[in-house]
Design a protein around this motif. Structure first.
Motif, PDB file in Angstrom:
ATOM      1  N   GLY A  55      -2.618 -12.404   3.838  1.00 36.76           N
ATOM      2  CA  GLY A  55      -3.645 -13.249   3.239  1.00 36.76           C
ATOM      3  C   GLY A  55      -4.930 -13.312   3.880  1.00 36.76           C
ATOM      4  O   GLY A  55      -6.021 -13.116   3.456  1.00 36.76           O
ATOM      5  N   PHE A  56      -5.052 -13.457   5.282  1.00 32.92           N
ATOM      6  CA  PHE A  56      -5.965 -13.369   6.240  1.00 32.92           C
ATOM      7  C   PHE A  56      -6.685 -12.273   6.051  1.00 32.92           C
ATOM      8  O   PHE A  56      -8.015 -11.945   6.189  1.00 32.92           O
ATOM      9  N   LEU A  57      -6.113 -11.004   6.151  1.00 37.55           N
ATOM     10  CA  LEU A  57      -6.665  -9.749   5.995  1.00 37.55           C
ATOM     11  C   LEU A  57      -7.210  -9.550   4.564  1.00 37.55           C
ATOM     12  O   LEU A  57      -8.321  -8.807   4.493  1.00 37.55           O
ATOM     13  N   SER A  58      -6.724  -9.824   3.532  1.00 44.05           N
ATOM     14  CA  SER A  58      -7.186  -9.955   2.183  1.00 44.05           C
ATOM     15  C   SER A  58      -8.789 -10.628   1.934  1.00 44.05           C
ATOM     16  O   SER A  58      -9.709 -10.109   1.594  1.00 44.05           O
ATOM     17  N   VAL A  59      -8.751 -11.818   2.733  1.00 40.43           N
ATOM     18  CA  VAL A  59      -9.827 -12.460   2.794  1.00 40.43           C
ATOM     19  C   VAL A  59     -10.726 -11.888   3.600  1.00 40.43           C
ATOM     20  O   VAL A  59     -12.179 -11.820   3.144  1.00 40.43           O
ATOM     21  N   GLY A  60     -10.485 -11.541   4.616  1.00 44.18           N
ATOM     22  CA  GLY A  60     -11.536 -10.937   5.568  1.00 44.18           C
ATOM     23  C   GLY A  60     -12.233  -9.552   5.073  1.00 44.18           C
ATOM     24  O   GLY A  60     -13.447  -9.336   5.004  1.00 44.18           O
ATOM     25  N   TRP A  61     -11.089  -8.965   4.227  1.00 40.60           N
ATOM     26  CA  TRP A  61     -11.701  -7.402   3.421  1.00 40.60           C
ATOM     27  C   TRP A  61     -12.747  -7.973   2.438  1.00 40.60           C
ATOM     28  O   TRP A  61     -13.729  -7.221   2.097  1.00 40.60           O
ATOM     29  N   ILE A  62     -12.367  -9.239   1.525  1.00 39.81           N
ATOM     30  CA  ILE A  62     -13.343  -9.458   0.412  1.00 39.81           C
ATOM     31  C   ILE A  62     -14.557  -9.965   0.963  1.00 39.81           C
ATOM     32  O   ILE A  62     -15.470  -9.571   0.598  1.00 39.81           O
ATOM     33  N   LEU A  63     -14.660 -10.693   2.108  1.00 39.63           N
ATOM     34  CA  LEU A  63     -15.865 -11.101   2.688  1.00 39.63           C
ATOM     35  C   LEU A  63     -16.714 -10.036   3.205  1.00 39.63           C
ATOM     36  O   LEU A  63     -17.879 -10.010   3.103  1.00 39.63           O
TER      37      LEU A  63
ATOM     38  N   VAL B 178     -23.764 -12.395  12.212  1.00 40.32           N
ATOM     39  CA  VAL B 178     -23.349 -13.377  12.970  1.00 40.32           C
ATOM     40  C   VAL B 178     -21.864 -13.960  11.995  1.00 40.32           C
ATOM     41  O   VAL B 178     -20.874 -14.159  12.556  1.00 40.32           O
ATOM     42  N   GLY B 179     -22.210 -14.254  10.686  1.00 40.16           N
ATOM     43  CA  GLY B 179     -21.244 -14.776  10.026  1.00 40.16           C
ATOM     44  C   GLY B 179     -20.087 -13.618  10.049  1.00 40.16           C
ATOM     45  O   GLY B 179     -19.069 -14.161  10.001  1.00 40.16           O
ATOM     46  N   MET B 180     -20.284 -12.474   9.710  1.00 34.67           N
ATOM     47  CA  MET B 180     -19.280 -11.467   9.709  1.00 34.67           C
ATOM     48  C   MET B 180     -18.697 -11.156  10.974  1.00 34.67           C
ATOM     49  O   MET B 180     -17.340 -11.086  11.092  1.00 34.67           O
ATOM     50  N   GLY B 181     -19.216 -11.386  12.392  1.00 34.71           N
ATOM     51  CA  GLY B 181     -18.687 -11.483  13.353  1.00 34.71           C
ATOM     52  C   GLY B 181     -17.635 -12.552  13.498  1.00 34.71           C
ATOM     53  O   GLY B 181     -16.513 -12.452  13.872  1.00 34.71           O
ATOM     54  N   PHE B 182     -17.887 -13.752  12.983  1.00 33.12           N
ATOM     55  CA  PHE B 182     -17.105 -14.840  13.094  1.00 33.12           C
ATOM     56  C   PHE B 182     -15.786 -14.785  12.306  1.00 33.12           C
ATOM     57  O   PHE B 182     -14.841 -14.995  12.736  1.00 33.12           O
ATOM     58  N   VAL B 183     -15.989 -14.007  11.008  1.00 33.42           N
ATOM     59  CA  VAL B 183     -15.005 -13.896  10.082  1.00 33.42           C
ATOM     60  C   VAL B 183     -14.019 -13.018  10.642  1.00 33.42           C
ATOM     61  O   VAL B 183     -12.808 -13.108  10.677  1.00 33.42           O
ATOM     62  N   VAL B 184     -14.516 -11.770  11.333  1.00 33.42           N
ATOM     63  CA  VAL B 184     -13.600 -10.858  11.845  1.00 33.42           C
ATOM     64  C   VAL B 184     -13.002 -11.520  13.127  1.00 33.42           C
ATOM     65  O   VAL B 184     -11.733 -11.142  13.381  1.00 33.42           O
ATOM     66  N   ALA B 185     -13.529 -12.115  13.989  1.00 34.87           N
ATOM     67  CA  ALA B 185     -12.802 -12.879  14.978  1.00 34.87           C
ATOM     68  C   ALA B 185     -11.551 -13.766  14.608  1.00 34.87           C
ATOM     69  O   ALA B 185     -10.500 -13.583  15.260  1.00 34.87           O
ATOM     70  N   PHE B 186     -12.203 -14.430  13.846  1.00 30.09           N
ATOM     71  CA  PHE B 186     -11.152 -15.394  13.176  1.00 30.09           C
ATOM     72  C   PHE B 186      -9.937 -14.734  12.421  1.00 30.09           C
ATOM     73  O   PHE B 186      -8.554 -15.066  12.676  1.00 30.09           O
ATOM     74  N   VAL B 187     -10.192 -13.659  11.682  1.00 31.11           N
ATOM     75  CA  VAL B 187      -9.075 -12.796  11.091  1.00 31.11           C
ATOM     76  C   VAL B 187      -8.299 -12.297  12.131  1.00 31.11           C
ATOM     77  O   VAL B 187      -7.094 -12.245  12.110  1.00 31.11           O
ATOM     78  N   ALA B 188      -8.910 -11.638  13.425  1.00 29.64           N
ATOM     79  CA  ALA B 188      -8.248 -11.032  14.406  1.00 29.64           C
ATOM     80  C   ALA B 188      -7.113 -12.018  15.260  1.00 29.64           C
ATOM     81  O   ALA B 188      -6.059 -11.708  15.474  1.00 29.64           O
TER      82      ALA B 188
END
Length: 163
Positions: free
Chosen positions: A15-23, A116-126
């Motif tokens: 689920g986290f990977l899917s949301v990260g991919w969509i964003l 910056v937003g995508m950096g936070f998304v990638v870090a959170f998903v990781a």
């Protein structure tokens, strides 16, 4: 029992990977529209507000724009956010990529905020996926205790018993 924890962690991680991919895909479409895209004048057809339910309800403004591509195709898009000064009937500039005009945007391009937003998304998903991997590892290793070499197995055969 470990099947439950492994399955749950796998579902959460996917689920986290899917949301990260969509964003991430959404951010790349915005970037593509701004860097290699085309522009067109769009007319705001409708402005409406949605309200989410819950403990802290929030409202979001949406706008529906209509524009014509260079090829003569009429496209309608709905976009949340944007400038609050845009009302029904106003004309705005939209940017779109030639191969995906249905993913046009009328919002201003903010590359630093997007990065910056995508950096936070990638870090959170990781972090979330790492936590799920730790949960899977713990479920697989801690559920079956290993025996010491000199520890008895718990199976005893005694002479004279009728089994």
């Amino acid at each position: 029992m470990e099947f439950f924890f492994v399955g749950l962690a796998t579902i959460i991680a996917s689920g986290f990977l899917s949301v990260g991919w969509i964003l991430l895909r959404r951010a790349m479409r915005i970037r593509k529209a701004w860097h290699g895209g085309r522009t067109s004048e769009a007319r705001c057809l409708q402005v409406f507000t949605t309200r989410s339910s819950g403990d802290t309800p929030t409202t979001h403004q949406h706008r529906v724009y209509e524009f014509t591509t260079r090829e003569g195709r009429t496209v309608r898009i709905s976009e949340s956010g944007g400038r609050e000064t845009v009302l029904e009937g106003d004309t705005v500039m939209v940017r779109y990529s030639a191969d995906e005009p249905e993913h046009a945007t009328a919002q201003p391009y903010r590359p630093v905020a997007l990065a910056v937003g995508m950096g936070f998304v990638v870090a959170f998903v990781a972090v979330a996926v790492t936590g799920c991997c730790v949960m899977i590892y713990a479920a697989l290793t801690w559920s079956t205790p290993e025996l010491e070499p000199d520890q008895p197995t718990g199976v005893y055969y005694t002479e004279g018993l009728p089994f």
